[in-house]
Design a protein around this motif. Structure first.
Motif, PDB file in Angstrom:
ATOM      1  N   SER A 129       0.856  -1.193   0.000  1.00  0.00           N
ATOM      2  CA  SER A 129       0.000   0.000   0.000  1.00  0.00           C
ATOM      3  C   SER A 129       0.885   1.234   0.000  1.00  0.00           C
ATOM      4  O   SER A 129       2.048   1.177   0.419  1.00  0.00           O
ATOM      5  N   LEU A 130       0.335   2.348  -0.469  1.00  0.00           N
ATOM      6  CA  LEU A 130       1.081   3.599  -0.570  1.00  0.00           C
ATOM      7  C   LEU A 130       0.511   4.615   0.401  1.00  0.00           C
ATOM      8  O   LEU A 130      -0.699   4.841   0.441  1.00  0.00           O
ATOM      9  N   ASP A 131       1.389   5.233   1.185  1.00  0.00           N
ATOM     10  CA  ASP A 131       0.939   6.186   2.199  1.00  0.00           C
ATOM     11  C   ASP A 131       2.133   7.006   2.659  1.00  0.00           C
ATOM     12  O   ASP A 131       3.266   6.528   2.644  1.00  0.00           O
ATOM     13  N   THR A 132       1.874   8.242   3.066  1.00  0.00           N
ATOM     14  CA  THR A 132       2.950   9.087   3.598  1.00  0.00           C
ATOM     15  C   THR A 132       2.754   9.399   5.072  1.00  0.00           C
ATOM     16  O   THR A 132       3.628   9.988   5.699  1.00  0.00           O
ATOM     17  N   GLU A 133       1.615   9.019   5.621  1.00  0.00           N
ATOM     18  CA  GLU A 133       1.288   9.420   6.981  1.00  0.00           C
ATOM     19  C   GLU A 133       1.883   8.451   8.003  1.00  0.00           C
ATOM     20  O   GLU A 133       2.253   7.323   7.675  1.00  0.00           O
ATOM     21  N   ARG A 134       1.937   8.924   9.236  1.00  0.00           N
ATOM     22  CA  ARG A 134       2.328   8.052  10.339  1.00  0.00           C
ATOM     23  C   ARG A 134       1.345   6.882  10.400  1.00  0.00           C
ATOM     24  O   ARG A 134       0.141   7.061  10.222  1.00  0.00           O
ATOM     25  N   ILE A 135       1.858   5.699  10.666  1.00  0.00           N
ATOM     26  CA  ILE A 135       1.033   4.504  10.585  1.00  0.00           C
ATOM     27  C   ILE A 135       1.173   3.663  11.842  1.00  0.00           C
ATOM     28  O   ILE A 135       2.263   3.558  12.408  1.00  0.00           O
ATOM     29  N   ASP A 136       0.048   3.120  12.289  1.00  0.00           N
ATOM     30  CA  ASP A 136       0.046   2.168  13.402  1.00  0.00           C
ATOM     31  C   ASP A 136       0.194   0.779  12.793  1.00  0.00           C
ATOM     32  O   ASP A 136      -0.777   0.202  12.301  1.00  0.00           O
ATOM     33  N   LEU A 137       1.424   0.257  12.797  1.00  0.00           N
ATOM     34  CA  LEU A 137       1.700  -1.006  12.116  1.00  0.00           C
ATOM     35  C   LEU A 137       0.844  -2.136  12.662  1.00  0.00           C
ATOM     36  O   LEU A 137       0.312  -2.944  11.896  1.00  0.00           O
ATOM     37  N   MET A 138       0.698  -2.195  13.985  1.00  0.00           N
ATOM     38  CA  MET A 138      -0.052  -3.311  14.569  1.00  0.00           C
ATOM     39  C   MET A 138      -1.526  -3.216  14.210  1.00  0.00           C
ATOM     40  O   MET A 138      -2.153  -4.203  13.801  1.00  0.00           O
ATOM     41  N   ALA A 139      -2.110  -2.010  14.325  1.00  0.00           N
ATOM     42  CA  ALA A 139      -3.541  -1.849  14.046  1.00  0.00           C
ATOM     43  C   ALA A 139      -3.857  -2.113  12.576  1.00  0.00           C
ATOM     44  O   ALA A 139      -4.914  -2.649  12.248  1.00  0.00           O
ATOM     45  N   ARG A 140      -2.934  -1.747  11.698  1.00  0.00           N
ATOM     46  CA  ARG A 140      -3.169  -1.930  10.264  1.00  0.00           C
ATOM     47  C   ARG A 140      -2.675  -3.281   9.756  1.00  0.00           C
ATOM     48  O   ARG A 140      -2.864  -3.609   8.590  1.00  0.00           O
ATOM     49  N   GLY A 141      -2.027  -4.047  10.609  1.00  0.00           N
ATOM     50  CA  GLY A 141      -1.509  -5.347  10.181  1.00  0.00           C
ATOM     51  C   GLY A 141      -0.363  -5.232   9.204  1.00  0.00           C
ATOM     52  O   GLY A 141      -0.164  -6.100   8.358  1.00  0.00           O
ATOM     53  N   VAL A 142       0.437  -4.145   9.315  1.00  0.00           N
ATOM     54  CA  VAL A 142       1.558  -3.906   8.412  1.00  0.00           C
ATOM     55  C   VAL A 142       2.834  -4.489   9.014  1.00  0.00           C
ATOM     56  O   VAL A 142       3.138  -4.267  10.185  1.00  0.00           O
ATOM     57  N   ASP A 143       3.579  -5.249   8.217  1.00  0.00           N
ATOM     58  CA  ASP A 143       4.821  -5.859   8.685  1.00  0.00           C
ATOM     59  C   ASP A 143       6.019  -4.925   8.548  1.00  0.00           C
ATOM     60  O   ASP A 143       6.932  -4.949   9.368  1.00  0.00           O
ATOM     61  N   LEU A 144       6.027  -4.118   7.472  1.00  0.00           N
ATOM     62  CA  LEU A 144       7.188  -3.286   7.163  1.00  0.00           C
ATOM     63  C   LEU A 144       6.709  -1.986   6.527  1.00  0.00           C
ATOM     64  O   LEU A 144       5.846  -2.008   5.640  1.00  0.00           O
ATOM     65  N   ALA A 145       7.249  -0.877   6.983  1.00  0.00           N
ATOM     66  CA  ALA A 145       6.914   0.430   6.409  1.00  0.00           C
ATOM     67  C   ALA A 145       8.199   1.178   6.094  1.00  0.00           C
ATOM     68  O   ALA A 145       9.221   0.987   6.765  1.00  0.00           O
ATOM     69  N   VAL A 146       8.150   2.006   5.077  1.00  0.00           N
ATOM     70  CA  VAL A 146       9.258   2.913   4.749  1.00  0.00           C
ATOM     71  C   VAL A 146       8.708   4.327   4.788  1.00  0.00           C
ATOM     72  O   VAL A 146       7.643   4.601   4.216  1.00  0.00           O
TER      73      VAL A 146
END
Length: 322
Positions: A129-146
């Motif tokens: 997914s594409l995003d520039t905002e601060r992200i809650d990895l656990m709430a969104r189920g995201v493993d890795l963010a840049v």
């Protein structure tokens, strides 16, 4: 002792079922026959049913015992299959990796590396997914963010600094042939400037003085965009000067279509250089064990970023405890 441990009640019960006697089961379990008999007796007491009919010559399952044996055997088989699957997952990159990337940098630089990763590991899937905002990895189920830019202080995350994205002031060779090259902030007043916005607000330029101080400046402009690609298109078309990531315009610079401006000291004191270096970080949830799919993805991202950005002399990894 857990019921499912090697010498737990359920495993002892199944061993007796297979062996047909307490003594034979005891040999296979490295226990005494008395210990095996007591374990089965405690299991029967807990279940409040008799599992075996006992005589001096033979041991046979009761109807309740046979029902319990079938259920236990199915459960143990399911557990064995799950354990084998988990062992395979720990040994090789597999499963779905969910990744959040900044739109342009992610699309152009990182996503191709993740696609290639899937080619090398057939059992691995990526969900990008594409995003520039601060992200809650656990709430969104995201493993890795840049993310690009300074990071907030967030507990429970590990951050690895990947490099610095340099932002430079660019102009098309055709535009500069007509209007000349600016050397100072005062010179910029005579030029068409292309600015950017974020959430409807202008993004200030950072000007660097000879004394090392950085001063934000929001210039007036006739063209303003909320997209780096739109800014690039306008600069390429000779519409004016704009700030762009160096990695994005490297080909244009090498071909002479664009030139970088205001990178060195000007003719006199003042705000004469554009300052723009934004850190790029990889983020993931802190955990005692890293799954192979995350480990190989981080390695792929590090290599992809190193190919286009200035890499820090020493990798920095910061972990914030939850």
């Amino acid at each position: 002792m857990s019921h499912l441990e090697p010498k737990g009640p359920i495993r002892v019960f199944l061993a007796v079922c297979d062996a047909g006697s307490f003594a034979k089961a005891a040999d296979g379990l490295a226990l005494s026959a008395s210990a095996v008999a007591k374990t089965v007796a405690r299991l029967e007491a807990r279940l409040k049913v008799r599992l075996f009919d006992r005589t001096t010559r033979r041991l046979s399952l009761t109807p309740e015992g046979r029902t319990y044996q079938q259920a236990c055997a199915r459960a143990m088989g399911d557990i064995a299959r799950v354990e084998a699957s988990l062992a395979q997952a720990v040994a090789t990159p597999s499963g779905t990796l969910r990744v959040s990337l900044p739109p342009l940098f992610g699309t152009e630089v990182i996503a191709p590396a993740l696609h290639a990763l899937c080619d090398r590991h057939p059992a691995l899937n990526v969900d990008i997914s594409l995003d520039t905002e601060r992200i809650d990895l656990m709430a969104r189920g995201v493993d890795l963010a840049v993310r690009i830019g300074e990071l907030p202080d967030v507990a429970g995350l590990t951050a690895r600094r990947l490099g610095l994205q340099e932002v430079v002031l660019c102009g098309a060779a055709s535009y500069l042939a007509r209007h000349g090259e600016p050397a100072t902030q005062a010179d910029l007043a005579a030029h068409a400037l292309i600015t950017t916005t974020h959430r409807g607000q202008p993004v200030p330029w950072q000007l660097l003085g000879d004394d090392g101080r950085v001063v934000p400046w929001s210039p007036a402009s006739r063209i303003s965009t909320d997209s780096t690609l739109l800014t690039l298109a306008a600069v390429r078309a000779g519409r004016g000067l704009g700030l762009l990531p160096r990695w994005l315009v490297q080909g244009d610079l090498a071909a002479g279509r664009l030139r970088v401006l205001m990178t060195g000291p000007g003719p006199g004191p003042g705000l004469e250089r554009i300052a723009g270096h934004l850190p790029v970080h990889a983020l993931w949830l802190s955990a005692p064990v890293m799954l192979p799919r995350l480990r190989v993805a981080i390695d792929a991202v590090v290599a992809a970023v190193a190919a286009v950005l200035a890499v820090p002399a020493v990798d920095t990894i910061v972990s914030k405890a939850p």
